[in-house]
Design a protein around this motif. Structure first.
Motif, short mmCIF file in Angstrom:
data_model
loop_
_atom_site.label_atom_id
_atom_site.label_comp_id
_atom_site.label_asym_id
_atom_site.label_seq_id
_atom_site.Cartn_x
_atom_site.Cartn_y
_atom_site.Cartn_z
N ILE A 40 66.26 69.30 45.90
CA ILE A 40 66.64 67.90 45.66
C ILE A 40 68.15 67.88 45.43
O ILE A 40 68.63 68.31 44.38
CB ILE A 40 65.89 67.31 44.44
CG1 ILE A 40 64.39 67.54 44.54
CG2 ILE A 40 66.24 65.84 44.25
CD1 ILE A 40 63.72 66.91 45.71
N LYS A 41 68.90 67.39 46.41
CA LYS A 41 70.37 67.50 46.38
C LYS A 41 71.11 66.20 46.13
O LYS A 41 72.24 66.20 45.68
CB LYS A 41 70.88 68.09 47.70
CG LYS A 41 70.30 69.43 48.06
CD LYS A 41 70.89 70.51 47.22
CE LYS A 41 70.43 71.88 47.74
NZ LYS A 41 70.71 72.94 46.80
N THR A 42 70.49 65.06 46.50
CA THR A 42 71.17 63.76 46.39
C THR A 42 70.31 62.77 45.61
O THR A 42 69.12 63.01 45.38
CB THR A 42 71.46 63.16 47.78
OG1 THR A 42 70.20 62.83 48.40
CG2 THR A 42 72.26 64.11 48.67
N ILE A 43 70.90 61.65 45.28
CA ILE A 43 70.14 60.60 44.60
C ILE A 43 69.03 60.10 45.50
O ILE A 43 67.92 59.83 45.04
CB ILE A 43 71.07 59.47 44.14
CG1 ILE A 43 72.01 59.99 43.04
CG2 ILE A 43 70.27 58.27 43.65
CD1 ILE A 43 73.07 59.02 42.59
N SER A 44 69.27 60.01 46.79
CA SER A 44 68.24 59.59 47.73
C SER A 44 67.06 60.56 47.71
O SER A 44 65.90 60.15 47.68
CB SER A 44 68.82 59.50 49.14
OG SER A 44 67.82 59.14 50.06
N HIS A 45 67.34 61.86 47.70
CA HIS A 45 66.28 62.86 47.61
C HIS A 45 65.52 62.71 46.29
O HIS A 45 64.29 62.84 46.26
CB HIS A 45 66.84 64.29 47.67
CG HIS A 45 67.46 64.66 48.97
ND1 HIS A 45 68.49 65.56 49.05
CD2 HIS A 45 67.20 64.26 50.24
CE1 HIS A 45 68.84 65.71 50.31
NE2 HIS A 45 68.08 64.93 51.05
N LEU A 46 66.25 62.44 45.21
CA LEU A 46 65.62 62.25 43.90
C LEU A 46 64.68 61.05 43.93
O LEU A 46 63.56 61.13 43.43
CB LEU A 46 66.70 62.07 42.82
CG LEU A 46 66.18 61.72 41.43
CD1 LEU A 46 65.30 62.83 40.86
CD2 LEU A 46 67.37 61.43 40.51
N ARG A 47 65.13 59.98 44.52
CA ARG A 47 64.29 58.78 44.62
C ARG A 47 63.00 59.08 45.39
O ARG A 47 61.91 58.69 44.97
CB ARG A 47 65.09 57.65 45.28
CG ARG A 47 64.43 56.32 45.25
CD ARG A 47 65.37 55.26 45.73
NE ARG A 47 64.63 54.05 46.07
CZ ARG A 47 65.18 52.98 46.56
NH1 ARG A 47 66.47 52.89 46.75
NH2 ARG A 47 64.43 51.93 46.85
N SER A 48 63.11 59.81 46.49
CA SER A 48 61.92 60.22 47.26
C SER A 48 61.01 61.10 46.42
O SER A 48 59.78 60.95 46.45
CB SER A 48 62.33 60.98 48.53
OG SER A 48 63.03 60.13 49.40
N TYR A 49 61.59 62.03 45.70
CA TYR A 49 60.83 62.93 44.83
C TYR A 49 60.06 62.14 43.78
O TYR A 49 58.88 62.41 43.53
CB TYR A 49 61.80 63.91 44.18
CG TYR A 49 61.18 64.88 43.21
CD1 TYR A 49 60.41 65.95 43.66
CD2 TYR A 49 61.38 64.73 41.84
CE1 TYR A 49 59.85 66.85 42.76
CE2 TYR A 49 60.83 65.63 40.94
CZ TYR A 49 60.06 66.68 41.41
OH TYR A 49 59.51 67.56 40.51
N LEU A 50 60.68 61.14 43.18
CA LEU A 50 60.02 60.32 42.17
C LEU A 50 58.90 59.47 42.78
O LEU A 50 57.87 59.25 42.15
CB LEU A 50 61.03 59.44 41.45
CG LEU A 50 62.06 60.17 40.59
CD1 LEU A 50 63.13 59.20 40.10
CD2 LEU A 50 61.41 60.91 39.44
N ARG A 51 59.07 59.03 44.03
CA ARG A 51 58.03 58.25 44.71
C ARG A 51 56.76 59.07 44.88
O ARG A 51 55.66 58.52 44.91
CB ARG A 51 58.51 57.77 46.08
CG ARG A 51 59.37 56.57 46.04
CD ARG A 51 59.49 55.91 47.41
NE ARG A 51 60.01 56.78 48.44
CZ ARG A 51 61.28 56.87 48.79
NH1 ARG A 51 62.19 56.16 48.18
NH2 ARG A 51 61.65 57.67 49.77
N GLU A 52 56.89 60.38 44.99
CA GLU A 52 55.73 61.25 45.18
C GLU A 52 54.78 61.22 43.98
O GLU A 52 53.63 61.66 44.09
CB GLU A 52 56.18 62.69 45.44
CG GLU A 52 56.85 62.86 46.77
CD GLU A 52 57.40 64.26 46.98
OE1 GLU A 52 57.13 65.17 46.16
OE2 GLU A 52 58.13 64.45 47.97
N ARG A 53 55.22 60.66 42.88
CA ARG A 53 54.33 60.50 41.72
C ARG A 53 53.22 59.49 42.01
O ARG A 53 52.21 59.46 41.32
CB ARG A 53 55.13 60.03 40.50
CG ARG A 53 56.10 61.06 39.98
CD ARG A 53 56.92 60.50 38.84
NE ARG A 53 57.68 61.55 38.19
CZ ARG A 53 58.49 61.34 37.17
NH1 ARG A 53 58.64 60.12 36.67
NH2 ARG A 53 59.15 62.35 36.63
#
Length: 85
Positions: free
Chosen positions: A28-41
């Protein structure tokens, strides 16, 4: 990487979360990646942070685009779009 997340206004209400300390995977390198990671919840996380929904982001109290690189120990804040009249 350890981050401090903060959610404001309608995002905070919808997620029932105002802040969270999180340890994310190294890919997870960017804020966009972080947002996608959080959506996986799933559930509200997937709906509130859905791709295409306008959400503003700040890194260490500075408004930034979602392609901004994350930094160890950073504070990431998410805001709904602001309206006014």
């Amino acid at each position: 990487m350890n981050l401090q997340l903060r959610f404001f206004a309608s995002l905070r209400e919808a997620l029932a979360c105002s802040e969270e300390a999180i340890d994310i995977p190294s890919q997870i390198k960017t804020i966009s990646h972080l947002r996608s990671y959080l959506r996986e919840r799933g559930g509200q996380w997937a709906q509130v942070l859905a791709e295409g929904k306008p959400i503003r982001c700040a890194l260490n109290h500075e408004m930034v685009p979602e392609d901004t690189a994350l930094q160890e120990g950073a504070e990431i804040a998410f805001f709904p779009p602001v309206t006014g009249g």
